[in-house]
Design a protein around this motif. Structure first.
Motif, short mmCIF file in Angstrom:
data_model
loop_
_atom_site.label_atom_id
_atom_site.label_comp_id
_atom_site.label_asym_id
_atom_site.label_seq_id
_atom_site.Cartn_x
_atom_site.Cartn_y
_atom_site.Cartn_z
N LYS A 68 0.82 -1.21 0.00
CA LYS A 68 0.00 0.00 0.00
C LYS A 68 0.86 1.27 0.00
O LYS A 68 0.62 2.20 -0.77
CB LYS A 68 -0.93 0.00 1.21
N PHE A 69 1.87 1.31 0.88
CA PHE A 69 2.67 2.53 1.00
C PHE A 69 3.61 2.71 -0.18
O PHE A 69 3.65 3.78 -0.80
CB PHE A 69 3.45 2.53 2.32
N PHE A 70 4.38 1.68 -0.50
CA PHE A 70 5.31 1.82 -1.63
C PHE A 70 4.57 1.78 -2.96
O PHE A 70 5.10 2.22 -3.98
CB PHE A 70 6.39 0.75 -1.56
N GLY A 71 3.32 1.27 -2.94
CA GLY A 71 2.49 1.32 -4.13
C GLY A 71 2.11 2.73 -4.54
O GLY A 71 1.62 2.96 -5.64
N THR A 72 2.35 3.70 -3.66
CA THR A 72 2.15 5.10 -3.99
C THR A 72 3.17 5.57 -5.03
O THR A 72 2.90 6.49 -5.81
CB THR A 72 2.27 5.98 -2.71
N PHE A 73 4.34 4.93 -5.03
CA PHE A 73 5.44 5.37 -5.89
C PHE A 73 5.72 4.42 -7.06
O PHE A 73 6.14 4.85 -8.13
CB PHE A 73 6.72 5.52 -5.07
N ILE A 74 5.53 3.12 -6.84
CA ILE A 74 5.83 2.13 -7.88
C ILE A 74 4.68 1.14 -7.99
O ILE A 74 3.87 1.02 -7.08
CB ILE A 74 7.14 1.36 -7.56
N GLN A 75 4.63 0.45 -9.13
CA GLN A 75 3.52 -0.47 -9.37
C GLN A 75 4.02 -1.78 -9.97
O GLN A 75 5.21 -1.93 -10.28
CB GLN A 75 2.51 0.17 -10.34
N GLY A 76 3.12 -2.74 -10.11
CA GLY A 76 3.37 -3.94 -10.88
C GLY A 76 4.44 -4.85 -10.34
O GLY A 76 4.62 -5.00 -9.12
N SER A 77 5.19 -5.45 -11.25
CA SER A 77 6.17 -6.47 -10.89
C SER A 77 7.31 -5.90 -10.05
O SER A 77 7.86 -6.60 -9.19
CB SER A 77 6.74 -7.12 -12.16
N VAL A 78 7.68 -4.65 -10.31
CA VAL A 78 8.77 -4.03 -9.52
C VAL A 78 8.36 -3.93 -8.05
O VAL A 78 9.14 -4.22 -7.15
CB VAL A 78 9.14 -2.64 -10.08
N LEU A 79 7.13 -3.51 -7.80
CA LEU A 79 6.62 -3.40 -6.43
C LEU A 79 6.64 -4.75 -5.73
O LEU A 79 7.14 -4.89 -4.60
CB LEU A 79 5.21 -2.83 -6.44
N LYS A 80 6.11 -5.78 -6.40
CA LYS A 80 6.00 -7.10 -5.79
C LYS A 80 7.37 -7.75 -5.62
O LYS A 80 7.65 -8.39 -4.60
CB LYS A 80 5.08 -7.99 -6.62
N ALA A 81 8.24 -7.60 -6.62
CA ALA A 81 9.59 -8.17 -6.52
C ALA A 81 10.37 -7.49 -5.40
O ALA A 81 11.09 -8.15 -4.64
CB ALA A 81 10.32 -8.01 -7.85
N SER A 82 10.22 -6.17 -5.27
CA SER A 82 10.93 -5.44 -4.19
C SER A 82 10.44 -5.88 -2.82
O SER A 82 11.22 -5.99 -1.87
CB SER A 82 10.75 -3.93 -4.36
N LEU A 83 9.13 -6.16 -2.71
CA LEU A 83 8.58 -6.66 -1.46
C LEU A 83 9.25 -7.98 -1.06
O LEU A 83 9.68 -8.14 0.09
CB LEU A 83 7.07 -6.87 -1.59
N LEU A 84 9.34 -8.91 -1.99
CA LEU A 84 9.91 -10.23 -1.69
C LEU A 84 11.38 -10.14 -1.31
O LEU A 84 11.83 -10.79 -0.36
CB LEU A 84 9.71 -11.17 -2.89
N ILE A 85 12.14 -9.31 -2.04
CA ILE A 85 13.57 -9.16 -1.73
C ILE A 85 13.76 -8.48 -0.39
O ILE A 85 14.55 -8.91 0.46
CB ILE A 85 14.29 -8.36 -2.84
N TRP A 86 13.02 -7.38 -0.17
CA TRP A 86 13.13 -6.65 1.10
C TRP A 86 12.75 -7.52 2.29
O TRP A 86 13.44 -7.54 3.31
CB TRP A 86 12.22 -5.42 1.06
N ARG A 87 11.67 -8.27 2.14
CA ARG A 87 11.19 -9.11 3.25
C ARG A 87 12.20 -10.22 3.56
O ARG A 87 12.40 -10.57 4.72
CB ARG A 87 9.84 -9.71 2.87
N PHE A 88 12.82 -10.75 2.51
CA PHE A 88 13.83 -11.79 2.73
C PHE A 88 15.04 -11.22 3.47
O PHE A 88 15.51 -11.81 4.46
CB PHE A 88 14.29 -12.40 1.40
#
Length: 335
Positions: free
Chosen positions: A293-313
């Motif tokens: 929700k928060f980072f979705g303000t700035f980026i969308q799509g695959s970049v948003l989801k891929a960044s989530l998985l890398i950051w969370r790991f």
């Protein structure tokens, strides 16, 4: 150990569920984003995580040094890494502090002294957390970064108030000796009336001694303002490196100029505040939702989801895995 196994099963199930939900509609694009990620910026994100852990350990060591000069930085780092495992595997991160007290006891500290150290470091951490919350709210009010996320904004305010109340409560408990004695006397008297405590006088005497030791430790911390300030700064730097990490992850996947270190810090501060409401190990589900929700303000799509998985790991799973390995290696050496 049974609860750890149960929590591990819950965590694995929720992790798999999150992976399915994140990957199911955009699997190939997310995999493509992974393959084309800039490894240098991923490494910088990992470096931020490591530096943050070092500052976290320095904050603990600074308080411990007021009790003994024999506690090494290596021991402090090991305690912090193992704490990541116990915090990560328990709801509300409730397992870390009891493990810290246990580890300090194994180093020769009395139970009361060990508890003092952990609560004092927690007070200083809460102070840094609350200050960061204030700064994040001020920055958001000024620049209106997340003005359209109404529900999450309300949760942030509630979470910020809860963290502030926790800090105030800890300060009162730490420094109000008279209040503590009154509360202990009333609680033990009540427990005696319902036949939970058998020897009321003996229990009250034991707890009076513990409260006096506890107050003595808190008073010592109050007198050492330089120590408090240094430990507070270490906690503030720990949070800074933790909060800026998503910026490097996102830049690794896309040269997106809408994401800045300040945006990353404010969004991360908000995400972790929301995570406090989620009664699941690692606040899984809530953390991921807040990130999207928060980072979705700035980026969308695959970049948003891929960044989530890398950051969370990097921020959660990797420290927890390393913590589990260090804990088990430590146990195997003793056996």
């Amino acid at each position: 150990m049974k609860s750890l196994k149960k929590n591990s099963i819950i965590l694995v199930f929720i992790t798999l569920l999150i992976l399915v939900l994140v990957l199911k509609d955009d699997f190939h694009s997310i995999m493509n984003a992974f393959l084309h990620a800039n490894l240098l910026f991923i490494l910088l994100a990992l470096v931020c995580q490591i530096i943050g852990l070092v500052f976290d350990a320095l904050a603990y060591k600074k308080v411990i040094d007021s009790y003994t000069k024999n506690y090494t930085m290596k021991k402090a780092l090991r305690m912090i890494i193992i704490t990541k495992f116990f915090n990560g595997i328990t709801p509300f991160s409730s397992g870390g502090q009891p493990m810290q007290i246990y580890m300090l006891k194994k180093e020769g500290f009395r139970l009361t002294k060990a508890t003092n150290i952990i609560i004092q470091t927690f007070i200083l951490y809460q102070a840094a957390l609350v200050l960061y919350g204030i700064l994040a709210i001020i920055i958001n009010l000024k620049f209106q970064l997340f003005k359209d996320i109404f529900l999450l904004k309300n949760l942030i305010i509630i979470g910020f108030l809860m963290n502030t109340l926790v800090m105030i409560g800890l300060v009162v408990i730490s420094f109000s000796n008279k209040f503590n004695h009154i509360m202990i006397r009333k609680i033990i008297s009540l427990l005696s009336k319902v036949h939970i405590v058998k020897d009321k006088e003996k229990k009250q005497a034991q707890w009076r001694e513990r409260v006096d030791d506890f107050h003595e430790g808190a008073t010592f911390l109050k007198k050492n303002k330089k120590l408090c300030f240094q430990a507070f700064i270490y906690n503030f730097l720990y949070l800074t490196f933790t909060y800026v990490m998503p910026y490097f992850v996102i830049i690794a996947l896309s040269n997106h100029n809408l994401v800045t270190p300040i945006n990353s810090i404010v969004a991360s501060a908000y995400i972790l505040i929301i995570g406090a409401f989620v009664p699941i190990p690692g606040a899984s589900g809530g953390i991921e939702y807040g990130y999207l929700k928060f980072f979705g303000t700035f980026i969308q799509g695959s970049v948003l989801k891929a960044s989530l998985l890398i950051w969370r790991f990097i921020s959660y799973y990797l420290p927890m895995i390393v913590g589990a390995i260090v804990f088990n290696l430590k146990g195997s050496k003793k056996s």
